[in-house]
Design an enzyme around this catalytic site. Structure first.
Site, PDB file in Angstrom:
ATOM      1  N   ASP A  14      15.635  31.852  22.542  1.00 10.93           N
ATOM      2  CA  ASP A  14      14.693  31.821  21.516  1.00 10.93           C
ATOM      3  C   ASP A  14      13.483  32.781  21.873  1.00 10.93           C
ATOM      4  O   ASP A  14      12.956  32.319  22.903  1.00 10.93           O
ATOM      5  CB  ASP A  14      14.651  30.599  21.218  1.00 10.93           C
ATOM      6  CG  ASP A  14      15.057  30.251  19.612  1.00 10.93           C
ATOM      7  OD1 ASP A  14      15.797  31.272  19.006  1.00 10.93           O
ATOM      8  OD2 ASP A  14      15.565  29.206  19.396  1.00 10.93           O
TER       9      ASP A  14
ATOM     10  N   GLU B 149      21.284  29.020   9.033  1.00 16.37           N
ATOM     11  CA  GLU B 149      20.821  27.751   9.090  1.00 16.37           C
ATOM     12  C   GLU B 149      20.319  26.932   7.776  1.00 16.37           C
ATOM     13  O   GLU B 149      19.540  27.446   6.962  1.00 16.37           O
ATOM     14  CB  GLU B 149      19.516  27.496  10.208  1.00 16.37           C
ATOM     15  CG  GLU B 149      18.971  25.892  10.347  1.00 16.37           C
ATOM     16  CD  GLU B 149      18.261  25.569  11.393  1.00 16.37           C
ATOM     17  OE1 GLU B 149      17.808  26.476  12.060  1.00 16.37           O
ATOM     18  OE2 GLU B 149      17.779  24.540  11.313  1.00 16.37           O
TER      19      GLU B 149
HETATM   20  O1  KIV Z   1      16.004  26.183  18.370  1.00 17.10           O
HETATM   21  C1  KIV Z   1      17.272  25.844  18.105  1.00 17.10           C
HETATM   22  O2  KIV Z   1      17.730  24.809  18.431  1.00 17.10           O
HETATM   23  C2  KIV Z   1      17.758  26.671  17.123  1.00 17.10           C
HETATM   24  C3  KIV Z   1      18.990  26.463  16.583  1.00 17.10           C
HETATM   25  C4  KIV Z   1      18.857  25.534  15.409  1.00 17.10           C
HETATM   26  C5  KIV Z   1      19.896  27.386  15.827  1.00 17.10           C
HETATM   27  O3  KIV Z   1      17.408  27.990  16.793  1.00 17.10           O
END
Ligand code: KIV
Length: 272
Positions: free
Chosen positions: A90, A188
């Site tokens: 991320d 989501e």
């Molecule tokens: O940070 C995370 O866990 C996510 C998921 C909810 C897809 O982005």
């Protein structure tokens, strides 16, 4: 998992083949080497070093304080723990919104730490940034619907895409991300029929969380799926520890449930 040797790191093209064959793709969030090994052993194909680590690892009440250094640290640990799963990291809040150049610098740090793809939140407004990254060799996963980094703008963690106008906007955003070169898209907390419509309209892989069974795959937050800490979770969460004899057993059950289409069920799904 089919058609892969157990020791080779999966690639985008391996995931594309699973998608083309109609096989559901299983993604788990993961933040450390031990869980990476455990999830790999259960046949999980993708690990996401999610900024949810702000909540489940660091104890914050949102993902907003997470830094690029945090994600890089956990990405390197996950990579050391497993040989096969495809690794997505991320991009945390504030690490990509300023300019495509800022996004490139931070995405490069995450790739250097071991990620094979970065995930960022946002729709058409992020298309130029996605294109900039992809043209420079960085695979990108989009994230639409409930985007936790916009918690304050959304007024809380709420199901998105419920009105006809919001659903249309989300579909347009999804197409813009694909056109910009994104190769995966997390959906989501949106109504299942909308996720099905988006998935049918795109060629790229959609990964649902609270988006119904018709996405190309599912992502589960590992702490949710294993009921850590025990207690009430979001509607779309199944506690795979219930009836499981071990964490390995729970992970295997989760993989089997996604592959067979048993999870998510109607009870985990938001209606239109
Ligand atoms: O940070 C995370 O866990 C996510 C998921 C909810 C897809 O982005």
């Amino acid at each position: 998992m089919s058609a892969h040797t157990p020791t080779r790191r999966l690639t985008q093209s391996d995931l594309g083949k699973l998608h083309a064959a109609g096989e559901k793709i299983v993604m788990f969030t993961c933040y450390d080497a031990s869980f990476a090994r455990l999830l790999e052993g259960a046949g999980v194909e993708c690990l996401l070093i999610g900024d949810s680590l702000g909540n489940v690892i660091q104890g914050h009440d949102s993902t907003l304080p997470v830094t690029v250094a945090d994600i890089a640290y956990h990405t390197a640990a996950v990579k050391r723990g497993c040989n096969q799963p495809f690794i997505v990291a991320d991009m945390p809040f504030g690490s990509y919104q300023e300019s495509p150049e800022q996004a490139f610098r931070n995405a490069a740090t995450l790739l250097a730490a071991g990620a094979q793809m970065v995930k960022l939140e946002g729709g058409g407004d992020m298309a130029d940034t996605v294109r900039f990254l992809v043209e420079r060799g960085i695979p990108v996963c989009g994230h639409l619907g409930l985007t936790p980094q916009s918690v304050h703008a959304m007024g809380g963690y709420k199901v998105q895409g419920k009105t006809a106008a919001a659903a249309q906007r989300l579909l347009t955003d999804a197409k813009a991300l694909q056109a910009a070169g994104a190769s995966m898209l997390v959906l989501e907390a949106i109504p299942a029929p909308l996720a099905a419509q988006v998935t049918a309209a795109l060629d790229i892989i959609t990964i649902g969380i609270g988006a119904g069974k018709d996405c190309s795959g599912q992502v589960m937050v590992v702490h949710d799926a294993f009921d850590i800490p025990p207690g009430k979770k979001a509607k779309f969460v199944r506690n795979f520890m219930a009836g499981a004899s071990s964490l390995h057993d729970a992970a295997c059950q989760a993989v089997a449930a996604v592959k067979s289409g048993d999870y998510p069920g109607p009870e985990h799904t938001y209606a239109a």
